[in-house]
Write an enzyme that holds these catalytic residues in place. Structure first.
Site, PDB file in Angstrom:
ATOM      1  N   HIS A   1       4.530  71.458  17.531  1.00  0.00           N
ATOM      2  CA  HIS A   1       3.286  71.891  16.896  1.00  0.00           C
ATOM      3  C   HIS A   1       3.297  71.619  15.403  1.00  0.00           C
ATOM      4  CE1 HIS A   1       1.769  74.745  20.188  1.00  0.00           C
ATOM      5  NE2 HIS A   1       1.078  73.635  20.151  1.00  0.00           N
TER       6      HIS A   1
ATOM      7  N   ARG B   1       4.279  53.953  25.032  1.00  0.00           N
ATOM      8  CA  ARG B   1       5.662  53.871  25.518  1.00  0.00           C
ATOM      9  C   ARG B   1       5.927  55.070  26.433  1.00  0.00           C
ATOM     10  NH1 ARG B   1       6.456  51.750  19.908  1.00  0.00           N
ATOM     11  NH2 ARG B   1       7.787  49.904  20.032  1.00  0.00           N
TER      12      ARG B   1
ATOM     13  N   GLU C   1       9.600  39.740  26.294  1.00  0.00           N
ATOM     14  CA  GLU C   1      10.578  40.231  25.313  1.00  0.00           C
ATOM     15  C   GLU C   1      11.975  39.696  25.591  1.00  0.00           C
ATOM     16  OE1 GLU C   1      10.112  44.485  25.075  1.00  0.00           O
ATOM     17  OE2 GLU C   1       9.991  44.715  27.233  1.00  0.00           O
TER      18      GLU C   1
ATOM     19  N   ASN D   1      10.297  42.918  19.059  1.00  0.00           N
ATOM     20  CA  ASN D   1      11.558  43.605  18.722  1.00  0.00           C
ATOM     21  C   ASN D   1      12.661  43.139  19.662  1.00  0.00           C
ATOM     22  OD1 ASN D   1       9.819  45.068  17.104  1.00  0.00           O
ATOM     23  ND2 ASN D   1       9.713  46.812  18.485  1.00  0.00           N
ATOM     24  N   ASP D   2      12.355  43.203  20.957  1.00  0.00           N
ATOM     25  CA  ASP D   2      13.378  42.781  21.913  1.00  0.00           C
ATOM     26  C   ASP D   2      13.497  41.268  21.988  1.00  0.00           C
ATOM     27  OD1 ASP D   2      14.731  45.028  22.981  1.00  0.00           O
ATOM     28  OD2 ASP D   2      12.819  45.677  23.816  1.00  0.00           O
TER      29      ASP D   2
ATOM     30  N   CYS E   1       3.010  43.461  20.177  1.00  0.00           N
ATOM     31  CA  CYS E   1       3.116  44.904  19.948  1.00  0.00           C
ATOM     32  C   CYS E   1       4.447  45.314  19.330  1.00  0.00           C
ATOM     33  CB  CYS E   1       2.883  45.667  21.250  1.00  0.00           C
ATOM     34  SG  CYS E   1       4.087  45.274  22.526  1.00  0.00           S
TER      35      CYS E   1
HETATM   36  C1  PEP Z   1       9.353  45.355  21.584  1.00  0.00           C
HETATM   37  O1  PEP Z   1      10.439  45.163  22.131  1.00  0.00           O
HETATM   38  O2  PEP Z   1       8.897  44.648  20.674  1.00  0.00           O
HETATM   39  C2  PEP Z   1       8.536  46.507  21.994  1.00  0.00           C
HETATM   40  C3  PEP Z   1       7.313  46.675  21.553  1.00  0.00           C
HETATM   41  O3  PEP Z   1       9.108  47.404  22.827  1.00  0.00           O
HETATM   42  P1  PEP Z   1      10.169  48.520  22.323  1.00  0.00           P
HETATM   43  O4  PEP Z   1      10.211  48.473  20.831  1.00  0.00           O
HETATM   44  O5  PEP Z   1       9.666  49.811  22.856  1.00  0.00           O
HETATM   45  O6  PEP Z   1      11.427  48.056  22.971  1.00  0.00           O
HETATM   46 MG    MG Z   2      10.900  46.205  23.951  1.00  0.00          MG
END
Ligand code: PEP
Ligand code: MG
Length: 597
Positions: free
Chosen positions: A218, A325, A462, A485-486, A533
């Site tokens: 909260h 997520r 990814e 990211n991955d 993303c």
């Molecule tokens: C990514 O891998 O870019 C992604 C958006 O997923 P996460 O960061 O949740 O692994």
């Molecule tokens: Mg990812």
């Protein structure tokens, strides 16, 4: 002399930078005396117990009624109401009275016994939101204990753990005096009650840092709605930060810098001034469509972890959720995983919060650094690898749980436009199994006569394998979402969670950019929509490069959305496209992130 620039990491729940002095609040554990009272004292003890409840509830109701009728107070109003109801609950009041009446416990002991009993019930709850209310109940019981100790006729001190001038309920005179530097105060505490947020509303404190808390607590919810820089979930920050210590709280980064040196202070002062200016400028862009100077319409979507984050997404002007997520509904659970009903309610809440805008929910991405703690589902340590049983691999290895999630998603789709996104696909076999399980989930709902809605299906790219064999994947999906990211982690063989190789992690490495560029180009050629993303979607320094590579859909943390939109409005894709092709050929793209023209 204490060390400089100690960096403490926590959970980012709001945005902004504040530089100030720590106002360290001592942790107040619930310690009470335990003794058996004589039978003749029972009525007086029951009266004392009841007075404690009456005073605490009365105070909550008074604060609630005294709140101005402003939209900014709406969350707080609801919370105070929920808190009063927790205290009014018969199970708590009657249970505590039972211990006094039947066992002759003193009132404090009786109340603590009943709290322990209710805490066990909270721990066993299926719903993570309800389980988190345990912390609220503990704070409320502390308040009843405080009121119970007052002599009859004495009014309770103001309802807060924070000092507020003459009204201080905490003895600030025992703290060392503040240095005469007029820096704002940053509250450092083990935890804070939502009611304490009133003091932030009045501008008495400029930020806060807590050991406890999560995105869904909260206190975090109110911090976000009041736009206060805050970092929670810092574990031992209150033990490491002393009263009057100099702090920098960088809320967007979930970072606190303890005892910064002059150079760091200068850097953050500069950043703070820039942020303020930029924010004022960007706020005006909320309703401006994201269109480049040459007329190219860009879709700006939000990344969220919980349904409650959708509010920030709408407020930032996102035109949908590009990445929910869903594993965050599963993390931190100790007793049981959320079932179909609980998941359905969470997904529905996100869809409803987005008011008709599309919501993309990614199926559970568990494994590597995101681990389940529920007995029977915890991975042995040798299996906790980014290359191991993660994301879709975990789901396919647990088909019952996967179908449960798919059924919840299909049911939620009745309430608005829903896209289902599958993480970490790397083989066609996984694609086929996933689609089969989805069909089975539909069959199961039909057999139960349960209504479900249409969904669009997306694959996350990814893993380099997915990028390289996209042509085979594409016919099975409506859209693609690039998880940069991955994609960077797996392309560069750099564990994104390991500090020792953090300097090698670069989502704009030429190899990663080539994969991204090819995925965008192929999707366009096949007429499939493609979104990005990963974190670079929300980095305004990279916006022009991504536009130059042809990206037209970005999904990011809502706090970044207006800064990215600002960059889009300045862009001309006719200039950026040839420049981006040149960048792809460079050895080091970092140095060339801004086009010259
Ligand atoms: C990514 O891998 O870019 C992604 C958006 O997923 P996460 O960061 O949740 O692994
Ligand atoms: Mg990812």
């Amino acid at each position: 002399m204490s060390a400089h620039n100690i960096r403490l990491a926590g959970i980012a729940v709001s945005r902004g930078i504040v530089i100030g002095r720590a106002l360290a609040l001592a942790r107040a554990p619930l310690q009470v005396e335990h003794h058996i009272i004589p039978g003749a004292q029972v009525p007086a003890e029951l009266e004392r117990l009841q007075r404690g409840f009456d005073l605490a509830i009365g105070e909550l109701r008074r604060v609630q009624q005294g709140l101005a009728d402003e939209a900014a107070y709406a969350d707080l109003h609801t919370l105070l109401d929920a808190h009063a109801m927790l205290l009014e609950d018969e199970a708590l009041q009657q249970g505590a009275a039972h211990y006094v009446r039947e066992r002759h416990y003193n009132a404090e002991w009786a109340l603590m016994e009943q709290l322990a009993e209710l805490s066990r019930d909270f721990d066993a709850m299926d719903d993570s939101y309800l389980r988190e209310r345990k912390a609220d109940l503990e704070q409320l019981v502390a308040r009843v204990l405080q009121c119970m100790r007052l002599a009859p006729g004495v009014a309770p001190p103001p309802m807060t753990v924070l000092p507020s001038g003459a009204d201080a309920s905490l003895d600030v005179t025992s703290l060392p005096p503040r240095p005469r530097d007029a820096l704002p105060q940053i509250v450092v505490a083990h935890d804070l009650a939502p009611a304490d947020m009133l003091h932030f509303r009045r501008g008495m404190f400029a930020g806060f840092v807590t050991d406890a808390g999560s995105k869904a607590s909260h206190t975090a919810i109110v911090a976000r709605s009041l736009d206060i820089p805050a970092v929670v979930g810092m574990k031992d920050a209150s033990a490491r930060i002393a009263h009057n210590d100099l702090l920098i709280v960088h809320a967007d980064a979930g970072l606190v810098i303890l005892n910064p040196d002059e150079a760091t202070l200068q850097t953050y002062r500069g950043l703070q001034a820039q942020m303020l200016q930029a924010r004022q400028r960007q706020q005006r862009l909320r309703y401006t469509p994201a269109i480049t100077r040459d007329g190219c319409q860009i879709e700006l979507l939000a990344n969220v972890e919980l349904p409650a984050d959708c509010e920030a997404a709408v407020a930032a002007g996102a035109v949908g959720v590009g990445l929910f997520r869903s594993e965050f509904l599963f993390l931190g659970r100790h007793d049981s995983l959320p079932g179909e009903e609980e998941q359905y309610r969470a997904y529905r809440a996100a869809i409803q919060a987005m008011q008709g805008l599309p919501v993309t929910i990614r199926t559970i991405d568990i494994g590597a650094d995101k681990l389940l703690e529920v007995c029977g589902h915890a991975l042995p340590s040798q299996e906790q690898s980014a290359l191991g049983l993660r994301a879709i691999r975990w789901s396919l290895a647990n088909p019952e749980l996967f179908r449960t999630q798919l059924r919840a998603l299909l049911r939620a789709a009745v309430h608005g436009p829903l896209n289902i996104l599958f993480p970490m696909l790397s083989q066609m076999g996984e694609v086929r199994q996933t689609l089969e399980l989805l069909e089975q989930a539909r069959e199961e709902l039909r057999a139960r006569n349960v209504e479900f809605g249409p969904v669009r299906l997306g694959a996350m790219v990814e893993v380099p394998a997915a990028a390289l064999m996209l042509r085979q994947f594409l016919p099975h999906f409506d859209f693609i979402s690039i998880g940069s990211n991955d994609l960077a982690q797996y392309t560069l063989a750099v564990d994104r969670a390991q500090a020792s190789v953090a300097h090698l992690f670069d989502a704009t490495h030429p190899a990663v950019l080539h994969l991204i560029a090819n995925v965008i180009a192929q999707c366009k050629a096949e007429g499939k929509s493609v979104c990005l993303c990963g974190e670079i979607a929300g980095d305004p320094h990279i916006t022009h490069l991504l536009l130059g590579l042809g990206l037209q859909s970005f999904s990011m943390n809502p706090a970044q959305l207006l800064a990215v939109k600002e960059r889009i409005l300045q862009a001309d894709t006719g200039v950026l496209a040839p420049w981006a092709q040149q960048v792809l050929e460079l050895e080091d793209t970092q140095a060339a992130l801004e086009p010259s023209g």
